[in-house]
Every structure is written in structure tokens, then in C-alpha cells.
Design an enzyme around this catalytic site. Structure first.
Site, PDB file in Angstrom:
ATOM      1  N   PHE A  49       0.816  -1.218   0.000  1.00 57.66           N
ATOM      2  CA  PHE A  49       0.000   0.000   0.000  1.00 57.66           C
ATOM      3  C   PHE A  49       0.847   1.265   0.000  1.00 57.66           C
ATOM      4  O   PHE A  49       0.363   2.335   0.311  1.00 57.66           O
ATOM      5  CB  PHE A  49      -0.967   0.011   1.189  1.00 57.66           C
ATOM      6  CG  PHE A  49      -1.695  -1.282   1.385  1.00 57.66           C
ATOM      7  CD1 PHE A  49      -2.673  -1.690   0.497  1.00 57.66           C
ATOM      8  CD2 PHE A  49      -1.381  -2.125   2.446  1.00 57.66           C
ATOM      9  CE1 PHE A  49      -3.328  -2.894   0.655  1.00 57.66           C
ATOM     10  CE2 PHE A  49      -2.035  -3.334   2.610  1.00 57.66           C
ATOM     11  CZ  PHE A  49      -3.012  -3.721   1.717  1.00 57.66           C
ATOM     12  N   GLY A  72       0.396  -7.627  -4.719  1.00 61.38           N
ATOM     13  CA  GLY A  72      -0.970  -8.102  -4.625  1.00 61.38           C
ATOM     14  C   GLY A  72      -1.854  -7.813  -5.810  1.00 61.38           C
ATOM     15  O   GLY A  72      -2.826  -8.527  -6.046  1.00 61.38           O
ATOM     16  N   GLN A 111      -8.821  -5.298  -7.307  1.00 62.59           N
ATOM     17  CA  GLN A 111      -8.238  -4.015  -6.936  1.00 62.59           C
ATOM     18  C   GLN A 111      -9.304  -3.038  -6.460  1.00 62.59           C
ATOM     19  O   GLN A 111      -9.134  -2.339  -5.466  1.00 62.59           O
ATOM     20  CB  GLN A 111      -7.507  -3.418  -8.137  1.00 62.59           C
ATOM     21  CG  GLN A 111      -6.146  -4.004  -8.381  1.00 62.59           C
ATOM     22  CD  GLN A 111      -5.159  -3.538  -7.344  1.00 62.59           C
ATOM     23  OE1 GLN A 111      -4.639  -2.425  -7.410  1.00 62.59           O
ATOM     24  NE2 GLN A 111      -4.889  -4.361  -6.363  1.00 62.59           N
ATOM     25  N   LYS A 121      -4.552   3.019 -18.014  1.00 61.86           N
ATOM     26  CA  LYS A 121      -4.240   4.157 -17.143  1.00 61.86           C
ATOM     27  C   LYS A 121      -4.101   3.757 -15.672  1.00 61.86           C
ATOM     28  O   LYS A 121      -4.027   4.626 -14.809  1.00 61.86           O
ATOM     29  CB  LYS A 121      -5.310   5.244 -17.294  1.00 61.86           C
ATOM     30  CG  LYS A 121      -5.275   5.921 -18.641  1.00 61.86           C
ATOM     31  CD  LYS A 121      -5.919   7.289 -18.625  1.00 61.86           C
ATOM     32  CE  LYS A 121      -7.402   7.223 -18.532  1.00 61.86           C
ATOM     33  NZ  LYS A 121      -8.030   8.553 -18.741  1.00 61.86           N
ATOM     34  N   VAL A 150      -5.214   1.179 -12.249  1.00 63.14           N
ATOM     35  CA  VAL A 150      -6.436   0.996 -11.469  1.00 63.14           C
ATOM     36  C   VAL A 150      -6.209   1.156  -9.967  1.00 63.14           C
ATOM     37  O   VAL A 150      -7.076   1.626  -9.248  1.00 63.14           O
ATOM     38  CB  VAL A 150      -7.037  -0.398 -11.768  1.00 63.14           C
ATOM     39  CG1 VAL A 150      -8.170  -0.732 -10.813  1.00 63.14           C
ATOM     40  CG2 VAL A 150      -7.538  -0.468 -13.209  1.00 63.14           C
ATOM     41  N   GLY A 151      -5.036   0.790  -9.473  1.00 64.38           N
ATOM     42  CA  GLY A 151      -4.842   0.570  -8.041  1.00 64.38           C
ATOM     43  C   GLY A 151      -5.103   1.748  -7.133  1.00 64.38           C
ATOM     44  O   GLY A 151      -5.507   1.563  -5.986  1.00 64.38           O
ATOM     45  N   GLU A 152      -4.889   2.983  -7.609  1.00 65.12           N
ATOM     46  CA  GLU A 152      -5.013   4.155  -6.733  1.00 65.12           C
ATOM     47  C   GLU A 152      -6.400   4.796  -6.811  1.00 65.12           C
ATOM     48  O   GLU A 152      -6.992   5.162  -5.793  1.00 65.12           O
ATOM     49  CB  GLU A 152      -3.952   5.201  -7.093  1.00 65.12           C
ATOM     50  CG  GLU A 152      -2.549   4.675  -7.283  1.00 65.12           C
ATOM     51  CD  GLU A 152      -1.899   4.167  -6.011  1.00 65.12           C
ATOM     52  OE1 GLU A 152      -2.476   4.368  -4.926  1.00 65.12           O
ATOM     53  OE2 GLU A 152      -0.818   3.569  -6.108  1.00 65.12           O
TER      54      GLU A 152
END
Length: 732
Positions: free
Chosen positions: A234, A461, A632, A695, A697-699
Site C-alpha cells: 500500500f 498483490g 483491486q 491508465k 487501477v490501483g489508486e
């Protein structure tokens, strides 16, 4: 070239490393078995500021199995040479472990005990006695003096605010958050002469490699960092922390491999955190809700020895059409360890202030919150003058409102009740600046028709192993099982940090480039080989499926990679790939967008808040792996719920001690806290951003969640809560 068939990209495939993880065969940093390994336990400072007056190690050194106790009084001098390539994310002098008697924050490493067993090291560490000349630490943002601000301005915000018919002056406060990944931070260090190998929990093997070469004044190639699996990060693994330096120093001094594993408590001051923010937002609009001016005054904690900052200002510059904007971002030096990026860095906090304020403005003007946002949609990025690469926020609103049932929302607060529960609906828009950073990769096609692709990326992850394999498999025309994607080793081609939603765009584009080059090599070999069925065919007319090259319009005419390479006595084909990042100068403004809708229930008597359901709709370009993207999104929404309702690091300002440095008192959600949550991704791609059209995804999936919840709480109760986390006490 004919477009390659896309069999893997876009398919909801399971993780290629899933079996390793569920069977316990995936090796994390602390799980490597290195011959002759000793164990080390760090002794932490029990004061928040001052100097070490003395260190007594006699009792610790008498413990059977203890090999050495290292502290500032006997540690060798480390060069810490200047290196602009270091992964230090902050400006200033990094913490120099065991190099002087200064204590800069509570929990700072002041000694390390190395022993043949973990138990001996733990017992020895408990016997080290450190005397201090203590001073009162400065750990309270409200009482400390800020540095000179970072500023941004366009138009005349003060004049615009004075002239606006509608004005608001609001202050928001967001608590410090810690990452708390399941895997604790750990390092194993081993020296072989003047070469250093570390097995480390990190989200950036190249950054840790660079930092260690800097600290120990080694050539970069003399340091190898290995990190094949990361059990959650994270953002906590985005730089090299002191314990990694301690492990390497201890290994060099004892001449044997050394393992350091931080305890859960130590992670609260041994690694970074999302800093505490105070965000004052003054805004003015006309009576139809069109923004005329915004003034942002932002205070954030940083350490006294480094100046950490993040992208807290960008959303306020570009998200809504506003002719007059003024911003001041002030970093407040405190006697704490240095903060670090945490999921949705900068934008998750900025959105709480901005999107809560937009909801307040909508309520004041009696305008639907979505309609207010639509009235302030900009035609271009007003901070740069650049056109959007894509901006489908209107569609996010439309799809989200329809799927969530927004029309059932009652504008008047406290209008819906179920027994003791007040029910409210809220929404917020989301924006994030996904990273587009240069990256490299290497691909090799072997004579047996299988491929190996390598890049020094990480996987904490989100599924890097799987998504990169999907890209490689389609580019090479192979089945997923025929591709082995390898990561987490500084021997592989360098990549940027695994964070900031940059991995898929940056590393994925480099992977695609490397694999495209290998496929083209094979096609060239075939069309020039007189014995090949493809001899003389135009290269652009050939595609590859399941390891077989063939004419696009005549699948019967072709041959396999194996036959082609065997006939030409080639053991393999290999190529390096790269992604250069966005064009310079940039021609578009690159952001991902979303709209978050939530329903909450608030117990009218107890003030308890429960999220009942949540929907996020996102414009993130092409989705390489729908199953991974869904994972996610759900994880990001859970993180946003946690930020909104639970997470709060508490500091005792008398000595700088973190009071709730454990998972019993630092609250995070459990399954019972998580209701029905769903994500929808708009179909499409952003080819202006990168060759994959992605573009990241995680944030974005954590941005906007806290503000949507706060806005729903207002709709339920009529109470505006401007401080995170939202507590029962604030609602009573």
C-alpha cells in the site's frame, strides 16, 4: 503488421501465482533459508527527541548465542555518499543509522542485537540499557511552525472570492494512517566479499539497490536485491527503510547473513505513513453553482530531517473549471519518522476536502450534487492548457446514478429512516494522476516454444505476474501456460516503483515492446527461410496463435515456433524492450476518473455509521485483466471505508509515542464491516497515454470513497463531519 489476436488480454483469468500462494510455496522476504543466517532485533529509542547519554550492553552480550551488539558508539562510519539516483522520496538528510548520538523520533533504531537464534536476539535486545538526555519532542501539527509553502496560482483568487455571490470557508482534518500490510517488513542481508545480496520486502528493488549502494559506497552492480513476492504494501515499501541498512551493516560486521523482521509495533515508526493533514478550503460560486474562485491552504506533517511531499495540490488545480485558484502547501517539520505515500496518495486526502465542499455547496444552493459537478466540468486541463487524453466523467455519473438508483435519494437530510437507523445516500467524484514512467523488460523465446520475460518490477498483490503474462502471451502468440514472467530481482531490466498506478502502463508497455520484437524476429526468420511455408510472405500479413505462425487470411499456411527455430539451429530468440514514458513535452493531460456512490445507515441513538452498499464507476482506459481489476477495486473501496470510519494513528505528544501501534487498537475493517460493494469499468482505451491504452487501477479506487461516505452521513443525519475518521462521538 497485422494486429495480434488478443486471447489473454481482457479475459477474466485467475492468477498465475495463485496456487503458489494458497499452498504456501510463495517465498516472502523473511522466508528464504540462507546458510549460516543469524537473527537481529532492533532496539528502539524510548524518547521522542534528545541525545543518547550512554549505552550499556554488558547483560545483552552475556546472553548465550548473542554475537554482537551494535550502536552509535561502536558502529563503523557509513559513507552515505550523495547519489541523485537514490530512492529517497524526500528532500533533506536521510536518517543515518547508528552514526551519531541524536534521537530524532520515538522508535528510532539506537542499537541492534545479533544472535544465533531469534529468541537470543530478542532477549538480548530487552537487556540493552540506553540512557538519554531527553528533550520535549514537537509532534503536534497545530503547535509547530511550517516551512515556506509551495504555491500555485492562476487568476486572482482573493478578488474572485470577494466578488462571488456565494462564499464558503471550510476546514478539514484527516488523521495519520499507517499501512499495516499482512506481511511485516523484513530483510535478509548477505555479503560475499564486497558484494551485497539482500532479500527484502520492497515495492522497488531498483530503489533499494540504489539506496544500499549509496549508503555503503558500492558500485550499483555490487548490490543485488531480491523480492519475488510482497505480502501487501500500500506504499510502505516504496523506499529503503533503516532496518534494511541495519541488516546489511550487521551482516558485514558479523561476517554472516543476518535477518531482521520488524514487529507489528515497530512498523508504526520503522516505516512511513500517510501524513496528517489540515486542509482549509475557501470557495466562491455564482448562484447557479459555477465556481468562481477556490483558495486551498494545506498543512501536512513531515519529519524534521527530511521534507516529504506528495501530489495533494493537483486535484484542486484541474478537477473543476475555476478561473481563479490559489494554493499553499505547507510542510510542517515534526519529531517523527518520515511519511511515505499510501494508496491514492495526495488525491485521497484532497478529494475528501474538495468533494465534501462540493456537496456542501450543492446543498446550500439546492442543486443535485451530480448536476453541480456537471455545471463545473472543464473543457480542458485549466492548470496546463492541455486537452484531456480521455475524460469520461460524465459517463461515470450517468452509469453510476442509473445502476445505484440515485433518483431515490431525498435531498432533505433525515428524510429516510428504518427503525433506529437514519439512511443516507452520498456520492463523490474521483480523479488520480496515473504514473507514466520509463521502464525496461527482456523477452526470450526458447526452442521448445516457451518464453521467459523478465522485469525488475514487484507484485504486492495487484497481480503483476498475471497481467504481464497476459500481455506477453498475446504479443508472442502463446498460451498463458507457455510464458514465464519473472520479476522482483535487480538483475532484471530496471523498472519504476511498484506504486502510483504506473506498473501496468509502464512495465506493461516495455513487456509488449520486448515481446513484439521477438515475434517480429521469428516472422523475419520465417519469411526469409526458403524451407518455411511462410517463405516470401509479407511480414505484415503474418500473425501468431498458440505458438504457430500463419498467414492471417490463410491459417493452414504456417508453422510452429519449435519447427522454425529447430530448422534454423536457433536455441532462442531474445530482445530488450522499453517504454520511454509520455512524450516530452506532453501533448495531453493524463488522469483516470471515477464516481463513487454509497448508502450508509447511522444509528440515531448511538451515532454508529455502517456502510450498506457502495458502487464505483471508473474511466481507467483498457482493462487488461477484469478479475484482477475487480479485486483491486474492492480492496481500494475497503481501504476508503477504513480511512473514512476507522483508521487513526494516535500520538502521545509528551514523548512522541504512538499509542495504538497494534492491530487491536489501530482499527481496520473485518469482513463484517464490508457490505455489498461493486465496481464498473467503462469500456474503452486511452491510446494517448501508452501503447496498451491503460491508465492504471490501483489508486483511483480509493479516491473519493471517504468523501462519498461523509456526504451520505450528512444526507442521513444533517450533520457535516469534516474530520476523518468519522466517529460516533462526532455524531452525538
Amino acid at each position: 503488421m497485422s494486429p495480434q489476436p488478443q486471447a489473454a488480454v481482457g479475459a477474466p483469468l485467475s492468477r498465475v501465482d495463485g496456487r503458489l500462494k494458497v499452498t504456501g510455496k510463495a517465498q516472502y522476504a523473511a522466508e528464504f533459508d540462507v546458510d549460516g543466517m543469524a537473527h537481529a532485533v532492533i532496539v528502539d529509542a524510548s524518547i521522542g527527541r534528545g541525545r543518547i547519554a550512554g549505552v550499556d550492553t554488558d547483560d545483552a552480550e552475556a546472553v548465550p548465542g548473542v554475537l554482537r551488539v551494535i550502536h552509535h558508539g561502536n558502529a563503523p562510519t557509513l559513507p552515505y555518499r550523495d547519489n541523485p539516483g537514490s530512492n529517497n522520496p524526500a528532500e533533506g538528510r536521510r536518517l543515518r543509522v547508528f552514526q551519531d548520538d541524536k534521537v530524532l523520533f520515538h522508535g528510532q533504531p539506537v542499537a541492534v542485537v545479533i544472535a544465533t537464534t531469534l529468541e537470543a536476539a530478542q532477549h538480548g535486545a530487552s537487556l540493552v540499557r540506553v540512557d538519554y538526555d531527553a528533550e520535549k519532542p514537537s509532534t503536534d501539527l497545530a503547535e509547530a511552525k511550517a516551512d515556506a509553502p509551495t504555491k500555485y496560482a492562476r487568476g486572482n483568487a482573493e478578488a474572485g472570492l470577494r466578488e462571488a455571490p456565494v462564499r464558503m470557508d471550510l476546514t478539514y482534518r484527516m488523521a495519520r494512517n499507517h499501512h499495516n500490510p499482512m506481511e511485516p517488513h523484513a530483510t535478509i542481508a548477505r555479503w560475499d566479499g564486497d558484494k551485497l545480496t539482500v532479500w527484502d520486502k520492497t515495492q522497488w528493488v531498483v530503489g533499494t539497490q540504489t539506496e544500499l549502494s549509496t549508503v555503503f559506497d558500492l558500485p550499483l552492480k555490487s548490490v543485488r536485491v531480491i523480492s519475488p513476492f510482497v505480502g501487501g504494501g500500500f506504499g510502505s515499501g516504496l523506499r529503503c527503510w533503516p532496518h534494511t541498512v541495519v541488516a546489511a551493516l550487521a551482516a558485514r560486521e558479523t561476517k554472516r547473513p543476518v535477518k531482521v523482521v520488524l514487529s507489528r509495533r515497530q512498523q508504526y515508526f520503522g516505516t512511513g505513513f500517510r501524513p496528517l493533514y489540515e486542509y482549509r478550503l475557501r470557495l466562491g460560486s455564482d448562484r447557479r453553482g459555477r465556481l468562481r474562485a477556490t483558495i486551498h491552504e494545506i498543512d501536512a506533517e513531515t519529519s524534521s530531517y527530511e521534507k516529504f511531499d506528495e501530489a495533494i495540490m493537483l486535484a484542486g488545480q484541474m478537477f473543476y473549471s475555476t478561473p481563479n485558484v490559489s494554493q499553499e502547501y505547507r510542510k510542517v517539520p515534526l519529531d517523527v519518522n518520515t511519511p511515505i505515500w499510501m494508496r491514492g496518495p495526495g488525491f485521497a486526502n484532497a478529494s475528501f476536502a474538495i468533494e465534501s465542499a462540493m456537496d456542501e455547496l450543492a446543498d446550500r444552493l439546492r442543486i443535485d450534487p451530480i448536476e453541480l459537478r456537471l455545471r463545473n466540468e472543464p473543457a480542458e486541463d485549466e492548470s496546463t492548457g492541455l486537452p484531456w487524453s480521455t475524460r469520461r466523467l460524465r459517463e461515470c455519473y450517468t452509469v453510476g446514478a442509473r445502476e445505484f438508483g440515485w433518483e431515490r435519494r431525498k435531498a432533505k437530510p433525515r428524510s429516510t429512516r428504518e427503525g433506529d437507523w437514519l439512511i443516507g445516500l452520498g456520492m463523490a467524484a474521483a480523479v488520480y494522476d496515473p504514473g507514466l514512467v520509463a521502464a525496461d523488460a527482456r523477452a526470450r523465446l526458447d526452442a521448445d516454444g516457451t518464453a521467459v520475460v523478465e522485469a525488475a518490477s514487484s507484485d504486492m498483490g495487484p497481480g503483476t505476474y498475471t497481467s504481464q503474462t497476459q500481455v506477453a502471451a498475446d504479443a508472442l502468440g502463446l498460451a498463458m501456460r507457455a510464458v514465464d514472467f519473472r520479476l522482483g530481482d535487480s538483475l532484471y531490466p530496471p523498472t519504476p516503483p511498484h506504486g502510483g498506478s504506473m506498473t501496468m502502463a509502464s512495465v506493461g508497455s516495455a513487456t509488449l515492446d520486448a515481446c513484439d520484437k521477438v515475434r517480429r524476429q521469428a516472422i523475419k526468420l520465417a519469411v526469409e527461410d526458403e524451407e518455411s511455408p511462410l517463405y516470401g510472405v509479407k511480414a505484415e500479413d503474418i500473425v501468431v496463435r498458440n505458438g504457430r505462425l500463419h498467414v492471417q487470411d490463410n491459417p493452414a499456411r504456417g508453422e510452429t515456433y519449435q519447427r522454425l527455430l529447430a530448422r534454423n539451429n536457433r536455441t532462442h530468440l531474445e530482445a530488450d524492450g522499453s517504454y520511454a514514458g509520455p512524450p516530452d513535452p506532453e501533448r495531453h493531460s493524463y488522469y483516470s476518473y471515477g464516481a463513487v456512490f454509497t448508502e450508509v445507515g447511522v444509528d440515531a441513538t448511538l451515532g454508529l455509521v455502517r456502510v450498506r452498499r457502495m458502487l464505483g464507476v471508473y474511466d481507467c482506459g483498457r482493462i487488461v485483466s477484469p478479475k484482477l481489476a475487480d479485486s483491486q477495486a474492492l480492496g481500494g473501496m475497503v481501504g476508503g471505508i477504513s480511512q473514512a470510519l476507522l483508521e487513526h494513528t494516535v500520538t502521545d505528544h509528551r514523548d512522541g509515542r504512538i499509542v495504538n501501534a497494534n492491530l487491536a487498537d489501530y482499527l481496520v475493517p473485518v469482513n463484517a464491516d464490508i457490505p455489498e460493494i461493486k465496481a464498473i469499468y467503462l469500456e474503452g482505451e486511452d491510446m494517448n497515454a501508452d501503447v496498451l491504452g491503460v491508465k492504471g487501477v490501483g489508486e483511483i479506487v480509493q479516491v473519493g470513497v471517504a468523501s462519498a461516505i461523509a456526504n451520505a452521513v450528512f444526507n442521513a443525519t444533517g450533520r457535516r463531519i469534516r474530520e476523518l475518521p468519522i466517529t460516533a462521538e462526532a455524531l452525538l
